[in-house]
Design a protein around this motif. Structure first.
Motif, PDB file in Angstrom:
ATOM      1  N   ASP A   1      -4.377   8.769   6.201  1.00 44.33           N
ATOM      2  CA  ASP A   1      -5.595   8.390   6.906  1.00 44.33           C
ATOM      3  C   ASP A   1      -5.270   7.386   8.022  1.00 44.33           C
TER       4      ASP A   1
ATOM      5  N   LEU B   1      -5.052   9.173   1.525  1.00 42.08           N
ATOM      6  CA  LEU B   1      -5.163   7.848   2.125  1.00 42.08           C
ATOM      7  C   LEU B   1      -3.877   7.426   2.823  1.00 42.08           C
TER       8      LEU B   1
ATOM      9  N   VAL C   1      -6.468   3.737   7.366  1.00 43.21           N
ATOM     10  CA  VAL C   1      -5.685   3.079   6.307  1.00 43.21           C
ATOM     11  C   VAL C   1      -4.307   2.711   6.834  1.00 43.21           C
ATOM     12  N   ARG C   2      -3.697   3.634   7.589  1.00 43.87           N
ATOM     13  CA  ARG C   2      -2.359   3.361   8.126  1.00 43.87           C
ATOM     14  C   ARG C   2      -2.382   2.168   9.080  1.00 43.87           C
TER      15      ARG C   2
ATOM     16  N   TYR D   1      -3.419  -1.124   6.687  1.00 47.87           N
ATOM     17  CA  TYR D   1      -2.669  -1.535   5.517  1.00 47.87           C
ATOM     18  C   TYR D   1      -1.202  -1.122   5.519  1.00 47.87           C
TER      19      TYR D   1
ATOM     20  N   VAL E   1     -10.313   2.058  -1.295  1.00 46.07           N
ATOM     21  CA  VAL E   1     -10.136   0.915  -0.399  1.00 46.07           C
ATOM     22  C   VAL E   1     -11.312  -0.030  -0.622  1.00 46.07           C
TER      23      VAL E   1
ATOM     24  N   ALA F   1       0.805  -1.219   0.000  1.00 41.74           N
ATOM     25  CA  ALA F   1       0.000   0.000   0.000  1.00 41.74           C
ATOM     26  C   ALA F   1       0.837   1.267   0.000  1.00 41.74           C
TER      27      ALA F   1
END
Length: 236
Positions: free
Chosen positions: A225, A222, A228-229, A232, A207, A195
């Motif tokens: 974000d 992202l 997300v971190r 992913y 996503v 990612a």
């Protein structure tokens, strides 16, 4: 260039993609990230025509191509470099490239120019031109898979997990190639589990979780974000 409107794909009674809507604009890189089994590869197969839509619409340059067969989508400018590379192992590197140019095979001069272009892009392929593709390293096979897709001169290149199973140095080379393709103006839809690298090269990203789009934004948004971190990128 590409619009999905409530697209659905199913394997029997199992819905793998559940009403996905997204768009890819001319000249941009769009990344789809998500866990294994989220439906990412199925979605790409639906776009290229290897799996039929069970619902919704797919438009290429505004034309509804939901029921157009895969070989005609190649003619409309869509090409796929598949997950797992999918080279023809008992054919040479050169023959694999020729197979990528099947739709334009009647123009021998054009095909020859494209072969030389790909040898220039990935010099290792020229060195291995008469070697059976099945004997190449994983990184070399990935180069071949990308070049084979580019042989049809697509307007939209679909890349499915190009880093899968490769060493870190090879992954870095593959992403440099993706960045160079982006800089040349090619439109790219990238599915990728790495990612960090995928979002760094992307103009926009989605996503995908269990067949549904749960988040979208620019690649930079992202990357920052927190959700997300955590999910992913391995950070909080």
């Amino acid at each position: 260039m590409l619009t999905l409107d409530s697209a659905e794909l199913a394997y029997g009674a199992i819905k793998a993609v559940k009403g996905v809507s997204l768009e890819v604009r001319t000249g941009e890189v769009v990344t789809i990230i998500g866990a294994n089994g989220a439906g990412k590869s199925t979605l790409l197969k639906g776009i290229v025509g290897l799996e039929p839509l069970s619902g919704g619409k797919l438009l290429i340059n505004g034309v509804d191509c939901s029921r157009v067969p895969a070989h005609r989508r190649v003619g409309l400018g869509v090409a796929l470099s598949p997950e797992g590379r999918g080279v023809f192992p008992d054919q040479t590197v050169y023959e694999n490239l020729l197979l990528g140019a099947f739709s334009i095979r009647s123009d021998a001069d054009r095909v020859a120019r494209l072969v030389e272009r790909e040898y220039k892009r990935f010099p290792r392929l020229k060195e291995r031109a008469q070697q059976m593709a099945g004997t190449l390293s994983g990184g070399e096979q990935q180069m071949l898979a990308i070049s084979r897709a580019l042989m049809s001169e697509p307007k939209l290149l679909l890349l499915d997990e190009p880093s899968l199973g490769l060493a870190p140095l090879i992954i870095a080379d593959i992403f440099k190639s993706i960045a160079a393709l982006r800089d040349s103006g090619l439109t790219i839809l990238l599915v990728e589990q790495m990612a960090n690298q995928a979002l760094a090269v992307a103009d926009r990203a989605y996503v995908l979780e269990t067949g549904l789009i749960t988040l979208q934004g620019t690649g930079a948004q992202l990357l920052k974000d927190p959700a997300v971190r955590a999910a992913y990128l391995g950070t909080h």
